[in-house]
Structure formats: C-alpha cells, structure tokens
Design a protein around this motif. Sequence first.
Motif, mmCIF file in Angstrom:
data_model
loop_
_atom_site.group_PDB
_atom_site.id
_atom_site.type_symbol
_atom_site.label_atom_id
_atom_site.label_comp_id
_atom_site.label_asym_id
_atom_site.label_seq_id
_atom_site.Cartn_x
_atom_site.Cartn_y
_atom_site.Cartn_z
ATOM 1 N N VAL A 38 0.886 -1.204 0.067
ATOM 2 C CA VAL A 38 0.009 0.018 0.048
ATOM 3 C C VAL A 38 1.049 1.357 -0.155
ATOM 4 O O VAL A 38 0.608 2.198 -0.872
ATOM 5 C CB VAL A 38 -0.894 0.003 1.270
ATOM 6 C CG1 VAL A 38 -1.707 1.305 1.107
ATOM 7 C CG2 VAL A 38 -1.813 -1.245 1.069
ATOM 8 N N THR A 49 0.835 3.981 -3.324
ATOM 9 C CA THR A 49 0.403 5.279 -3.002
ATOM 10 C C THR A 49 1.485 6.379 -3.018
ATOM 11 O O THR A 49 1.383 7.565 -3.040
ATOM 12 C CB THR A 49 -0.634 5.694 -1.646
ATOM 13 O OG1 THR A 49 0.196 5.241 -0.442
ATOM 14 C CG2 THR A 49 -1.775 4.711 -1.939
ATOM 15 N N ARG A 62 -6.338 11.629 -1.297
ATOM 16 C CA ARG A 62 -7.422 11.437 -2.213
ATOM 17 C C ARG A 62 -6.788 11.597 -3.560
ATOM 18 O O ARG A 62 -7.326 10.516 -4.541
ATOM 19 C CB ARG A 62 -8.517 12.525 -2.125
ATOM 20 C CG ARG A 62 -9.489 12.413 -3.218
ATOM 21 C CD ARG A 62 -10.491 13.692 -2.978
ATOM 22 N NE ARG A 62 -11.812 13.678 -3.882
ATOM 23 C CZ ARG A 62 -12.637 14.578 -3.965
ATOM 24 N NH1 ARG A 62 -12.740 15.330 -2.872
ATOM 25 N NH2 ARG A 62 -13.486 14.358 -4.629
ATOM 26 N N LEU A 80 -5.038 8.082 -4.023
ATOM 27 C CA LEU A 80 -5.935 6.956 -4.418
ATOM 28 C C LEU A 80 -6.426 7.060 -5.714
ATOM 29 O O LEU A 80 -6.544 6.320 -6.430
ATOM 30 C CB LEU A 80 -6.971 7.128 -3.326
ATOM 31 C CG LEU A 80 -6.572 6.896 -2.013
ATOM 32 C CD1 LEU A 80 -7.832 6.884 -0.887
ATOM 33 C CD2 LEU A 80 -6.202 5.436 -1.838
ATOM 34 N N ILE A 96 -8.649 4.678 -8.197
ATOM 35 C CA ILE A 96 -9.856 4.705 -7.074
ATOM 36 C C ILE A 96 -10.584 6.065 -7.470
ATOM 37 O O ILE A 96 -10.114 7.029 -7.091
ATOM 38 C CB ILE A 96 -9.353 4.358 -5.772
ATOM 39 C CG1 ILE A 96 -8.621 3.043 -5.664
ATOM 40 C CG2 ILE A 96 -10.615 4.515 -4.931
ATOM 41 C CD1 ILE A 96 -7.936 2.921 -4.553
ATOM 42 N N VAL A 144 -12.659 8.561 -5.844
ATOM 43 C CA VAL A 144 -12.975 9.168 -4.669
ATOM 44 C C VAL A 144 -13.916 10.482 -4.616
ATOM 45 O O VAL A 144 -13.329 11.456 -5.062
ATOM 46 C CB VAL A 144 -11.624 9.553 -3.834
ATOM 47 C CG1 VAL A 144 -11.772 9.835 -2.345
ATOM 48 C CG2 VAL A 144 -10.619 8.433 -3.778
ATOM 49 N N ALA A 196 -17.549 2.126 0.476
ATOM 50 C CA ALA A 196 -16.677 1.790 -0.402
ATOM 51 C C ALA A 196 -17.294 0.604 -1.183
ATOM 52 O O ALA A 196 -17.868 -0.077 -0.605
ATOM 53 C CB ALA A 196 -15.432 1.322 0.241
ATOM 54 N N ILE A 199 -15.248 5.104 -3.581
ATOM 55 C CA ILE A 199 -15.097 5.903 -2.252
ATOM 56 C C ILE A 199 -16.026 6.808 -2.344
ATOM 57 O O ILE A 199 -15.791 7.939 -2.976
ATOM 58 C CB ILE A 199 -13.824 5.930 -1.543
ATOM 59 C CG1 ILE A 199 -13.018 4.393 -1.441
ATOM 60 C CG2 ILE A 199 -13.809 6.429 -0.380
ATOM 61 C CD1 ILE A 199 -11.662 4.608 -0.770
ATOM 62 N N LEU A 235 -11.668 7.947 5.250
ATOM 63 C CA LEU A 235 -11.129 7.739 3.844
ATOM 64 C C LEU A 235 -10.312 6.677 4.154
ATOM 65 O O LEU A 235 -10.023 5.808 3.172
ATOM 66 C CB LEU A 235 -10.637 9.044 3.275
ATOM 67 C CG LEU A 235 -9.964 8.950 1.945
ATOM 68 C CD1 LEU A 235 -10.637 8.220 1.051
ATOM 69 C CD2 LEU A 235 -9.286 10.321 1.636
ATOM 70 N N GLU A 291 -11.932 3.159 4.419
ATOM 71 C CA GLU A 291 -12.324 2.793 3.083
ATOM 72 C C GLU A 291 -11.294 2.295 2.236
ATOM 73 O O GLU A 291 -11.356 1.306 1.316
ATOM 74 C CB GLU A 291 -13.432 3.677 2.578
ATOM 75 C CG GLU A 291 -14.645 4.183 3.381
ATOM 76 C CD GLU A 291 -15.385 2.741 3.771
ATOM 77 O OE1 GLU A 291 -14.857 1.876 4.452
ATOM 78 O OE2 GLU A 291 -16.820 2.757 3.759
ATOM 79 N N ALA A 292 -10.153 3.090 2.255
ATOM 80 C CA ALA A 292 -9.121 2.839 1.372
ATOM 81 C C ALA A 292 -8.591 1.319 1.811
ATOM 82 O O ALA A 292 -8.233 0.301 0.824
ATOM 83 C CB ALA A 292 -7.853 3.744 1.614
ATOM 84 N N TRP A 325 -8.349 -2.067 -0.777
ATOM 85 C CA TRP A 325 -7.156 -2.758 -0.940
ATOM 86 C C TRP A 325 -7.373 -4.135 -0.654
ATOM 87 O O TRP A 325 -6.891 -5.135 -1.349
ATOM 88 C CB TRP A 325 -6.168 -2.503 -0.126
ATOM 89 C CG TRP A 325 -5.135 -1.696 -1.071
ATOM 90 C CD1 TRP A 325 -3.967 -2.211 -1.557
ATOM 91 C CD2 TRP A 325 -4.927 -0.215 -1.401
ATOM 92 N NE1 TRP A 325 -3.380 -1.284 -2.530
ATOM 93 C CE2 TRP A 325 -3.963 -0.267 -2.354
ATOM 94 C CE3 TRP A 325 -5.772 0.856 -1.223
ATOM 95 C CZ2 TRP A 325 -3.564 1.062 -2.744
ATOM 96 C CZ3 TRP A 325 -5.211 1.767 -1.716
ATOM 97 C CH2 TRP A 325 -4.193 2.133 -2.611
#
Length: 288
Positions: free
Chosen positions: A129, A133, A154, A157, A162, A164, A187, A196, A211, A214-215, A219
């Motif tokens: 992760v 990111t 944001r 992501l 993703i 957002v 999500a 998200i 946030l 939900e990330a 994943w």
Amino acid sequence: MATARADIKTEILKKALDITPQERLGDRMTANLRAWIAGEKKPTFNQLSELSRRTYIPFGYFFLNSLPDEPPELCEGRMENPSLNLMETIFHISCIQDWMEEYRTNEGYSESAAGSMKGKDIRISRETVLADTELGQGWRSVYKGPVAAFKALRRRLQENGIIVMAGGIAARNTRRRLDINEFRAFAMADRFAPAIFVNTNDNPEAALEALLHEAACIWMGEDDIFRYAEPHEGGACRGIPGMDRVFMLCLCESVCEFKTTYTEAWRIADIAPRTFDRYMAMYEKGSL
C-alpha cells in the motif's frame, strides 16, 4: 393553455404520505396528497417538484410503477432501513462506477489496486500500500492539518484508479444533508473502477479517518459502509475488525497525533495501540 399535470401511480402517492412526517409535508401538501390519492385531481409538475423536496423522494421516482423497496446491495447485511438520502447517494456513485468501469474496460486500462492485498499477509500488504500510493513512512507529518492530508491521500488514491468522491448532501439539494450518524463513508470494490464516497458533514479529522478506513477495504477487495460503532468494555470497537485497524495505522501512523476528541465516537487513537508490531502481536493472538 391548460396546465400540464402528471399521471402518478396511486401506490407511490400513498407511500409518500406514509413515510413522510406530517410536520414536513405541511397541511396544504397533505390535503393535496389525499386528493391525488382519491383521484379527485392530478398534481402539476411544480407541485410534484415540491412534493419531491418535502418527502426526499427523487423526482424521477414518481414516474416509476412503484418506489424501490429493496435497499441497495451494498446495504444488505450491513444496515437496516437505509434512508432515501443514502440510497440515492449509493445509486449515484454506482452509476458513475458503472460508466467508468465500461470506459476503462473498453480503453484497455489495467486493473486497479482493489483487492491486491486480499489473502496476503498484512505485513506484506503494508509495504504494498505504501508503495502503491507513494506515501512513504511518516507521510502524515508532511502535511499541515487533516484537510491537506485528505486532499493528498485522495489524489494518490485516484492516481491508483480509485474513484474518490465526497459531499454532504443528496441530489445537490442543500436541504437533504447526509446524516453522519447513519454513515461516514462507503466503499464499492471493483476491478477497474473501485469507488469511495466520504460524508463531509463530519470534522476534517474524522473525514480523513473514514477515507483511510475505506481505502483499507478497497485494497482488501471488500465493499463497506463505515459507521462508528459503540465502544465496549476493554476499550475496543466491535464494529471495526482488527485487520482494518492494523491496516489503518500502517497507512497513517500519525493519525495517533490528532489531539481533538470526537464527541460522536472514539478515534482510532483511542481504540488501538500505537505501534504496528504490538498490533500484529495482538492480532495474531486473536485479541483484536
């Protein structure tokens, strides 16, 4: 010239009358509704628009054969009797997700990060992760405050495919505020267009925390509706699984530095040890 009137199913008008408190409808609209149900007259489009505002029922729903009585799939097993505001917001994000999925599939986009840590050891996923990111260790301290951190996360992501989105009202109607007591974020995992949505009627620290949560779900390839759970004896939170809590602090260790106490619920800093190693020890022992 005759005034145009709408032909609305009686069942829908009855439902609108049943689910809307009298004080929100008002005497005049209540009388109109009863007359429309009785077939004495039909509503004008202006009257129907007003009814939509008072009942929080989307305007287009009045032209269906019946109001949707099944909650969105996202709510199944997670929430009973979701509000129309939440259901419409989920529907709106679902439409965006469906369009984006079709577009990215047709354009030959590669799959997103959604589900990339599913089934993996969380210690490996942590590094994945952070690498995906490009945040790096201690990233939170780079930004001045939770608003800047939210925007940075944001953006990262979104760079990972993703979707957002954030907002505090339903259907662009300022009278239809999204209730943070009902949900903080949700999500929807998808291979090509994971999404998200964050309810911005919360304070900035809580929005960042939502946030992050939900990330974690994206994943792990899981759908989710994030709501703070009630604390129980021992200082943990039953509503937030241990792995999620591990992941959230791995992604943003400095969330512990937030000193503001939430009045609505406990912070992550209140329900979890600070260090990853201690987290993992507790997780592996089954004590989370």
